[in-house]
Design a protein around this motif. Structure first.
Motif, PDB file in Angstrom:
ATOM      1  N   ARG A 163       0.952  -1.228   0.061  1.00  0.00           N
ATOM      2  CA  ARG A 163      -0.057   0.133   0.070  1.00  0.00           C
ATOM      3  C   ARG A 163       0.766   1.075  -0.042  1.00  0.00           C
ATOM      4  O   ARG A 163       0.588   2.311  -0.640  1.00  0.00           O
ATOM      5  N   ASP A 164       1.792   1.086   0.770  1.00  0.00           N
ATOM      6  CA  ASP A 164       2.739   2.642   0.839  1.00  0.00           C
ATOM      7  C   ASP A 164       3.574   2.656  -0.574  1.00  0.00           C
ATOM      8  O   ASP A 164       3.808   3.661  -1.018  1.00  0.00           O
ATOM      9  N   ALA A 186      11.766 -15.858   2.559  1.00  0.00           N
ATOM     10  CA  ALA A 186      12.828 -15.345   1.906  1.00  0.00           C
ATOM     11  C   ALA A 186      12.213 -14.225   0.936  1.00  0.00           C
ATOM     12  O   ALA A 186      11.175 -14.105   0.491  1.00  0.00           O
ATOM     13  N   SER A 187      12.948 -13.158   0.759  1.00  0.00           N
ATOM     14  CA  SER A 187      12.416 -11.886   0.098  1.00  0.00           C
ATOM     15  C   SER A 187      13.328 -11.896  -0.921  1.00  0.00           C
ATOM     16  O   SER A 187      14.655 -11.592  -0.819  1.00  0.00           O
ATOM     17  N   PHE A 188      12.724 -11.303  -2.000  1.00  0.00           N
ATOM     18  CA  PHE A 188      13.740 -10.906  -3.250  1.00  0.00           C
ATOM     19  C   PHE A 188      13.076  -9.749  -3.721  1.00  0.00           C
ATOM     20  O   PHE A 188      11.799  -9.162  -3.953  1.00  0.00           O
ATOM     21  N   VAL A 189      13.954  -8.528  -4.148  1.00  0.00           N
ATOM     22  CA  VAL A 189      13.611  -7.240  -4.567  1.00  0.00           C
ATOM     23  C   VAL A 189      14.227  -7.365  -6.322  1.00  0.00           C
ATOM     24  O   VAL A 189      15.320  -7.400  -6.352  1.00  0.00           O
ATOM     25  N   PHE A 237      12.988 -12.379   7.526  1.00  0.00           N
ATOM     26  CA  PHE A 237      12.020 -11.069   7.356  1.00  0.00           C
ATOM     27  C   PHE A 237      12.390 -10.155   8.047  1.00  0.00           C
ATOM     28  O   PHE A 237      12.475 -10.163   9.350  1.00  0.00           O
ATOM     29  N   SER A 238      12.814  -8.895   7.266  1.00  0.00           N
ATOM     30  CA  SER A 238      12.955  -7.836   8.239  1.00  0.00           C
ATOM     31  C   SER A 238      12.365  -6.598   7.301  1.00  0.00           C
ATOM     32  O   SER A 238      12.593  -6.349   6.220  1.00  0.00           O
ATOM     33  N   ILE A 239      11.382  -6.077   7.849  1.00  0.00           N
ATOM     34  CA  ILE A 239      10.434  -4.921   7.278  1.00  0.00           C
ATOM     35  C   ILE A 239      11.476  -3.651   7.091  1.00  0.00           C
ATOM     36  O   ILE A 239      11.367  -3.212   5.897  1.00  0.00           O
ATOM     37  N   GLU A 240      12.256  -3.553   7.992  1.00  0.00           N
ATOM     38  CA  GLU A 240      13.152  -2.190   7.668  1.00  0.00           C
ATOM     39  C   GLU A 240      14.186  -2.512   6.296  1.00  0.00           C
ATOM     40  O   GLU A 240      14.226  -1.468   5.507  1.00  0.00           O
ATOM     41  N   ALA A 260      15.495  -1.952   0.576  1.00  0.00           N
ATOM     42  CA  ALA A 260      15.911  -2.607  -0.723  1.00  0.00           C
ATOM     43  C   ALA A 260      14.862  -1.849  -1.674  1.00  0.00           C
ATOM     44  O   ALA A 260      15.144  -1.439  -2.751  1.00  0.00           O
ATOM     45  N   LEU A 261      13.769  -1.437  -1.266  1.00  0.00           N
ATOM     46  CA  LEU A 261      12.695  -1.208  -2.276  1.00  0.00           C
ATOM     47  C   LEU A 261      12.930   0.429  -2.635  1.00  0.00           C
ATOM     48  O   LEU A 261      12.747   0.929  -3.668  1.00  0.00           O
ATOM     49  N   LYS A 262      13.428   1.109  -1.675  1.00  0.00           N
ATOM     50  CA  LYS A 262      13.655   2.742  -1.755  1.00  0.00           C
ATOM     51  C   LYS A 262      14.974   2.795  -2.834  1.00  0.00           C
ATOM     52  O   LYS A 262      14.911   3.714  -3.574  1.00  0.00           O
ATOM     53  N   GLU A 263      15.921   1.967  -2.677  1.00  0.00           N
ATOM     54  CA  GLU A 263      16.996   1.867  -3.607  1.00  0.00           C
ATOM     55  C   GLU A 263      16.570   1.337  -5.091  1.00  0.00           C
ATOM     56  O   GLU A 263      17.168   1.946  -6.009  1.00  0.00           O
TER      57      GLU A 263
END
Length: 90
Positions: free
Chosen positions: A11-12, A62-65, A79-82, A87-90
């Protein structure tokens, strides 16, 4: 546990596509859970761990951008929300 946080990220960051790949539950259970929690991210089921193997996942979550160019920009075990937001901002 991480799905409500990932939903908030979705959503953000309105222009981000998020795919949640399930590692074990049945498709109907997933659909029911997503509906009950009002999750708008896309849930994918996989046959016999095919997606996990393709991405080299050794543990869950596991998460991937993945960038618009199709290349993996960040890989996170656990998992780390921060860390995911960074990573998404980059």
């Amino acid at each position: 546990e991480e799905l409500p946080h990932i939903e908030q990220i979705h959503r953000d960051f309105g222009d981000v596509v998020i795919l949640a790949v399930n590692m074990g539950a049945q498709a109907m259970d997933i659909k029911r859970y997503f509906a009950q929690q009002k999750l708008t991210i896309t849930a994918l089921t996989q046959e016999e761990g095919a997606v996990g193997r393709a991405f080299g996942v050794k543990s869950s979550p596991a998460s991937f951008v993945i960038g618009k160019d199709g290349k993996i920009k960040a890989r996170m075990s656990g998992f780390s929300i921060e860390q995911l937001r960074r990573a998404l901002k980059e």
